[in-house]
Design a protein around this motif. Structure first.
Motif, PDB file in Angstrom:
ATOM      1  N   ASP A  70      -0.855   0.279   7.385  1.00 26.28           N
ATOM      2  CA  ASP A  70      -0.704   0.659   5.978  1.00 26.28           C
ATOM      3  C   ASP A  70      -1.977   1.329   5.510  1.00 26.28           C
ATOM      4  OD1 ASP A  70       1.782  -0.320   5.885  1.00 26.28           O
ATOM      5  OD2 ASP A  70       1.277  -2.193   4.859  1.00 26.28           O
ATOM      6  N   THR A  71      -1.814   2.269   4.575  1.00 23.79           N
ATOM      7  CA  THR A  71      -3.005   2.934   4.046  1.00 23.79           C
ATOM      8  C   THR A  71      -2.766   3.341   2.609  1.00 23.79           C
ATOM      9  OG1 THR A  71      -4.523   4.775   4.370  1.00 23.79           O
ATOM     10  CG2 THR A  71      -2.249   5.182   4.943  1.00 23.79           C
ATOM     11  N   GLU A  72      -3.873   3.472   1.868  1.00 19.95           N
ATOM     12  CA  GLU A  72      -3.771   3.945   0.494  1.00 19.95           C
ATOM     13  C   GLU A  72      -3.843   5.468   0.470  1.00 19.95           C
ATOM     14  OE1 GLU A  72      -2.933   2.737  -2.232  1.00 19.95           O
ATOM     15  OE2 GLU A  72      -3.022   0.583  -1.862  1.00 19.95           O
ATOM     16  N   GLU A  73      -3.613   6.028  -0.722  1.00 23.71           N
ATOM     17  CA  GLU A  73      -3.472   7.476  -0.823  1.00 23.71           C
ATOM     18  C   GLU A  73      -4.713   8.222  -0.355  1.00 23.71           C
ATOM     19  OE1 GLU A  73      -1.898   8.565  -4.555  1.00 23.71           O
ATOM     20  OE2 GLU A  73      -2.034  10.703  -4.150  1.00 23.71           O
ATOM     21  N   LYS A  84       0.839  -1.192   0.000  1.00 23.68           N
ATOM     22  CA  LYS A  84       0.000   0.000   0.000  1.00 23.68           C
ATOM     23  C   LYS A  84       0.872   1.239   0.000  1.00 23.68           C
ATOM     24  CE  LYS A  84      -4.298  -1.610   2.044  1.00 23.68           C
ATOM     25  NZ  LYS A  84      -5.236  -1.465   3.146  1.00 23.68           N
ATOM     26  N   ARG A  85       0.300   2.388  -0.414  1.00 21.53           N
ATOM     27  CA  ARG A  85       1.122   3.559  -0.684  1.00 21.53           C
ATOM     28  C   ARG A  85       1.862   4.082   0.568  1.00 21.53           C
ATOM     29  NH1 ARG A  85       1.763   8.228  -4.216  1.00 21.53           N
ATOM     30  NH2 ARG A  85       3.657   9.062  -3.315  1.00 21.53           N
ATOM     31  N   GLU A 114      -7.353   7.035   1.400  1.00 22.89           N
ATOM     32  CA  GLU A 114      -8.047   6.562   2.598  1.00 22.89           C
ATOM     33  C   GLU A 114      -7.525   7.316   3.813  1.00 22.89           C
ATOM     34  OE1 GLU A 114      -7.819   1.980   0.970  1.00 22.89           O
ATOM     35  OE2 GLU A 114      -6.982   2.511   2.898  1.00 22.89           O
TER      36      GLU A 114
END
Lengths: 162, 364
Positions: A100-103, A78-79, A105
């Motif tokens: 972890d997280t996406e852009e 993830k990003r 979210e």
């Protein structure tokens, strides 16, 4: 390197209790350079941290660290990652919780748990553009309010944008 | 009465903000209701720069963070890199590091006492304090040639053995500084004006202090024994004998007393340090082009301002992928509002001073 954890019975106990209580939220765990890191599901962040604070006595948030995983995008990472470093004052133990997280979210803000996360979350927002939902006052902290882009992202040029 | 709440701006250009800091303050008559620090005027993008420099090139940048305690920054960084490499540093190099960082702690604290007194209006203390600080800076100049941005550490060791001249100067300081400390205490401890401006001002509870992540003398002034040198020893601090001073009132006056005592303890460490035999390796073998296998590490030290930590992530190349610095001033600064609520506006300067902030470190 997890087998080395046997020499650190206190941390091992913490990890074991986390595993029994949050069996499904733990995605990964590493023990490197005498530091225990646990990667958890983003949704369970508040639950895990509350448990660590109230049941396990990790009373202080040492620091929050933002990481841009852009170079590992091909590996399906993830990003972004956000690390929470916690301290237990009574026996000087340290533990690192990772999410972890996406852009686009957000992550739950932990200001209600640890007040010191207020500025730390603002800094990560400023530098990476990761939003923290329910943060009381999420503004840029270092750069001016009209600044464009997020400086510590890997695709932000070092010379700055023209 | 019934005055409306008034918003005041303090800074960005203000003599007692120790740099460029803007405080938005809401006051009711003389009482402080809210304080909102506005930082970032000195933001140089250090962490971004470090990602584009080799491990050795990062080192001189660390001098520019907390410029009153450059050696502590150097030490925090090199220890993190060494831990990441798994490098064993020679014992003698560790002792030299301890001596240098403790000298730096004294220099930082004594400068703090001077600034603090100057902020409150006791200008003469500044002159006494800076005289002693100058002596310590001269030791650094003798050792490596620079006074402030010293760059006195190397990855794997230190650049020089302590020369006879350096030892002589340190010995002179060990005699002179305690005298000066006594002089300063004579000027301040029983001084009614000083006590009026400091006793009972800027209080914070131990619980709040932990919540806000306070470290260093500000935390120890609340009675919590938290000193990385003792709790998670690094750099062979366990070989030295020293105490961690504590107090419980947690006001500006206690923070002052605590720092004075910390200086004495630092001098005690230095005294033990210079009696050690000057022999042995001072530099471990480190390749010229430093490539560190992928991994991550966090290491923290007890800097004069609090806990200074470096998180480093490497990816096998000669440049770090990410360096995050945990700066004590940044964290301590957050508690300013809690400390100064319901105190007088004029005391805000004293409370801000007692936190011992350096904007170079806050803004990175």
């Amino acid at each position: 390197m997890l087998d080395q954890l046997d020499n650190f019975p206190i941390l091992k106990k913490v990890l074991e209790s986390l595993e029994t209580n949050f069996k499904d939220s733990i995605l990964d765990k590493t023990f490197e350079k005498n530091e225990l890191s646990v990667l958890i599901k983003k949704e369970d962040l508040i639950g895990v941290l509350t448990y660590l604070k109230t049941e396990q006595g990790f009373n202080a948030l040492n620091d929050m660290i933002g990481i841009d995983n852009l170079p590992y995008a091909a590996e399906g990472k993830k990003r972004f990652s956000v690390y929470y470093q916690l301290y237990r004052f009574q026996d000087f133990q340290r533990i690192r919780i990772k999410v972890d997280t996406e852009e686009n979210e957000g992550i739950d803000s932990i200001v209600s748990l640890y007040k010191s996360s207020d500025w730390a979350e603002r800094e990560i927002y400023d530098m990476f553009g990761i939003t923290f939902s329910s943060h009381p006052d999420l503004r840029r902290i270092y750069t001016p309010d009209n600044f464009e882009g997020y400086p510590l992202r890997k695709d932000f040029p070092m010379e700055g944008k023209k | 009465m019934g005055f409306k709440e008034l918003e005041l701006n303090m800074g960005p250009q203000h003599p007692s903000t120790h740099g460029v800091l803007h405080l938005k303050v809401a006051v009711d008559n003389e009482l402080v209701l809210r304080v909102e620090p506005n930082v970032g005027y000195l933001h140089r993008g250090m962490e971004k720069l470090w990602e584009n420099r080799t491990y050795n090139q990062v080192l001189p940048f660390t001098d520019r963070l907390d410029y009153l305690a450059a050696i502590s920054n150097n030490l925090g960084y090199v220890l993190a890199v060494e831990k990441l490499m798994g490098l064993e540093v020679p014992k003698r190099a560790q002792y030299i590091r301890v001596i240098l960082t403790e000298l730096q702690r004294v220099a930082s604290h004594i400068a703090w006492v001077g600034f603090m007194a100057n902020d409150i209006g006791a200008a003469s203390v500044l002159l006494y304090a800076f005289e002693e600080r100058e002596d310590i800076l001269e030791i650094f100049e003798e050792y490596i040639g620079a006074r402030l941005t010293i760059n006195a550490m190397r990855i794997g060791g230190v650049p020089h053995e302590l020369s006879d001249n350096v030892i002589e100067r340190i010995k002179k300081c060990l005699v002179e500084i305690p005298k000066k400390l006594k002089d300063i205490e004579r000027l301040l401890n029983g001084n009614r004006i000083w006590k009026h401006r400091t006793v009972g001002i800027g209080k914070i509870t131990a619980e709040d202090a932990v919540q806000f992540g306070l470290t260093g003398p500000c935390l120890r002034a609340t009675g919590i024994k938290w000193d990385i040198r003792k709790n998670i020893p690094y750099c062979s601090y366990e070989d030295f004998e020293f105490d961690v001073p504590l107090s419980t009132n947690s006001d500006v006056y206690d923070r002052y007393l605590l720092r004075m005592e910390e200086m004495r303890q630092s001098l005690r460490i230095i005294k033990q340090g210079i009696e050690l035999p000057r022999e042995g390796e001072i530099q471990a073998k480190v390749p010229k082009i430093l490539k560190i296998p992928a991994g991550e590490v966090f290491h923290s030290i007890e800097a004069p301002k609090g806990e200074l930590g470096f998180y480093i992530k490497s990816n096998g190349t000669e440049k770090p992928e990410r360096v995050k610095m945990k700066s004590p001033s940044f964290i301590n600064m957050q508690s300013l509002e809690t400390m100064s609520k319901q105190d007088l506006f004029a005391d805000l300067v004293a409370i801000l001073g007692s936190l011992d902030i350096v904007l170079g470190e806050i803004d990175k």
